[in-house]
Design a protein around this motif. Sequence first.
Motif, PDB file in Angstrom:
ATOM      1  N   ALA A 191       5.767  25.048   1.973  1.00 48.71           N
ATOM      2  CA  ALA A 191       7.090  24.954   2.583  1.00 48.71           C
ATOM      3  C   ALA A 191       7.601  23.524   2.501  1.00 48.71           C
ATOM      4  O   ALA A 191       6.923  22.639   1.990  1.00 48.71           O
ATOM      5  CB  ALA A 191       7.007  25.428   4.031  1.00 48.71           C
ATOM      6  N   ASN A 192       8.797  23.309   3.034  1.00 47.02           N
ATOM      7  CA  ASN A 192       9.436  22.002   2.816  1.00 47.02           C
ATOM      8  C   ASN A 192       9.198  21.009   3.948  1.00 47.02           C
ATOM      9  O   ASN A 192       9.614  19.870   3.862  1.00 47.02           O
ATOM     10  CB  ASN A 192      10.937  22.187   2.585  1.00 47.02           C
ATOM     11  CG  ASN A 192      11.646  22.727   3.817  1.00 47.02           C
ATOM     12  OD1 ASN A 192      11.077  22.803   4.914  1.00 47.02           O
ATOM     13  ND2 ASN A 192      12.899  23.096   3.648  1.00 47.02           N
ATOM     14  N   TRP A 193       8.549  21.440   5.015  1.00 45.99           N
ATOM     15  CA  TRP A 193       8.229  20.614   6.191  1.00 45.99           C
ATOM     16  C   TRP A 193       9.471  20.152   6.946  1.00 45.99           C
ATOM     17  O   TRP A 193       9.366  19.534   7.991  1.00 45.99           O
ATOM     18  CB  TRP A 193       7.423  19.346   5.840  1.00 45.99           C
ATOM     19  CG  TRP A 193       6.167  19.578   5.096  1.00 45.99           C
ATOM     20  CD1 TRP A 193       5.918  19.179   3.819  1.00 45.99           C
ATOM     21  CD2 TRP A 193       4.982  20.230   5.551  1.00 45.99           C
ATOM     22  NE1 TRP A 193       4.652  19.556   3.452  1.00 45.99           N
ATOM     23  CE2 TRP A 193       4.054  20.199   4.497  1.00 45.99           C
ATOM     24  CE3 TRP A 193       4.614  20.841   6.752  1.00 45.99           C
ATOM     25  CZ2 TRP A 193       2.788  20.748   4.595  1.00 45.99           C
ATOM     26  CZ3 TRP A 193       3.353  21.392   6.851  1.00 45.99           C
ATOM     27  CH2 TRP A 193       2.461  21.340   5.780  1.00 45.99           C
ATOM     28  N   GLY A 194      10.649  20.421   6.454  1.00 45.72           N
ATOM     29  CA  GLY A 194      11.839  19.811   7.050  1.00 45.72           C
ATOM     30  C   GLY A 194      12.666  20.752   7.896  1.00 45.72           C
ATOM     31  O   GLY A 194      13.439  20.313   8.739  1.00 45.72           O
ATOM     32  N   CYS A 195      12.521  22.067   7.693  1.00 46.63           N
ATOM     33  CA  CYS A 195      13.433  22.985   8.380  1.00 46.63           C
ATOM     34  C   CYS A 195      12.992  23.192   9.827  1.00 46.63           C
ATOM     35  O   CYS A 195      11.916  22.787  10.242  1.00 46.63           O
ATOM     36  CB  CYS A 195      13.522  24.314   7.634  1.00 46.63           C
ATOM     37  SG  CYS A 195      12.128  25.416   7.912  1.00 46.63           S
TER      38      CYS A 195
ATOM     39  N   CYS B 115       9.510  24.982  10.009  1.00 47.63           N
ATOM     40  CA  CYS B 115       8.378  24.132   9.637  1.00 47.63           C
ATOM     41  C   CYS B 115       8.055  23.153  10.766  1.00 47.63           C
ATOM     42  O   CYS B 115       6.893  22.859  11.035  1.00 47.63           O
ATOM     43  CB  CYS B 115       8.692  23.345   8.369  1.00 47.63           C
ATOM     44  SG  CYS B 115       8.695  24.343   6.872  1.00 47.63           S
TER      45      CYS B 115
ATOM     46  N   CYS C 198       9.689  29.639   6.752  1.00 49.28           N
ATOM     47  CA  CYS C 198      10.553  28.712   6.018  1.00 49.28           C
ATOM     48  C   CYS C 198      11.230  29.446   4.860  1.00 49.28           C
ATOM     49  O   CYS C 198      10.576  30.151   4.098  1.00 49.28           O
ATOM     50  CB  CYS C 198       9.710  27.554   5.480  1.00 49.28           C
ATOM     51  SG  CYS C 198      10.652  26.354   4.535  1.00 49.28           S
TER      52      CYS C 198
HETATM   53 ZN   LIG Z   1      10.788  24.810   6.135  1.00 51.27          ZN
END
Ligand SMILES: [Zn+2]
Length: 346
Positions: A94-98, A101, A109
């Motif tokens: 995943a992007n860790w940013g949403c 996350c 995510c």
């Molecule tokens: Zn995310």
Amino acid sequence: MKARALVLREFGKPLRMETIDVKEPGDDEAVLIKVVGAGMCRTDLRLWAGTEPREGFRLPFVLGHENAGVVESVGGKVKGFKPGDRVLVYAIWANWGCRYCRIDKCMQCRDQSIPGQSNYYGGYAEYLYVPDYRYLVKIDIDPVEAAPLADAGLTSYSAVKKAMPYLHPGSTVVVYGVGGLASYTIQYLRRMTPYVTIVAVSRSDEKLKWAEELGAHYAVHPGELGDMVKKLSPEGASVILDFVGNGDSAKAIPLLEPGGAVILVGMEGRDYPIPVFDTVAWQFAVIGSNYGSISEMEEMVRFIRDHGIKSYVERVPLDEDAVNEALNRLREGRVLGRFVITPQGG
Ligand SMILES: [Zn+2]
């Protein structure tokens, strides 16, 4: 670098052994893994057949989202991992940013890749490129036995944790469908909720016998489930852990006790008919469960080690004939536990 891999070029056709290019870490956070174990999951069957179209899945592709191995090399910005470390690879990249996350719900995510399912090649290969070291969890068990933990072990762990608030002393819990996930689920339930009675359900006598060996108190055919639940808990079962997820398994929902829950994990069917009256009147919960969080994976790795949870693994060499034969046996349900491809032998 070059690596041998089993490549899917045509849906439903045998995988082919080819040499692929695997990206290598640079001055970044990526890690190159020497794959020691790559589990074969029923999701792979649907991707292989082309019946589960996904964004980011384009042929040719390399399957395999249940990966464990040894760190081969690390990028310049990697912290805490070095060549030689044994690792389990978290599959939700995943992007860790949403917003999801950020609260440890990477499986929710919308901006995620799964190796072997979307955007990145998977572990049916000698080497696996992992774009971020944060997707790795160190292990101190055999990576071949650890590989199925990345999906089967984690998904069932998270499902059991979702079930726990609905379980109480004297509860009956139904484990519907006996395969790789159920093999972990039954072991987890015995240790995490020793006060419940476990009823496993399968059409296969061989799998029912296996479920009892794993620790299920009772193991029955689908047609016998109703009478068994009524005998054990006249009010009904507290939880159904559904690892099938089709019109047949949904027929068990009315067996829940008031306030009971279905944890829906299997995705074999397109639809899942929920009985409206029973669900509303008796306030059933229907909870979808997909993978688990990365912190649950770390917790699970410790739990497995400390409580002697066993992986039931049948080893498959990284060989065209052997892997295609295993795919066919998996499709026909002719395996107890998990096929794990072993690119390093052993
Ligand atoms: Zn995310």
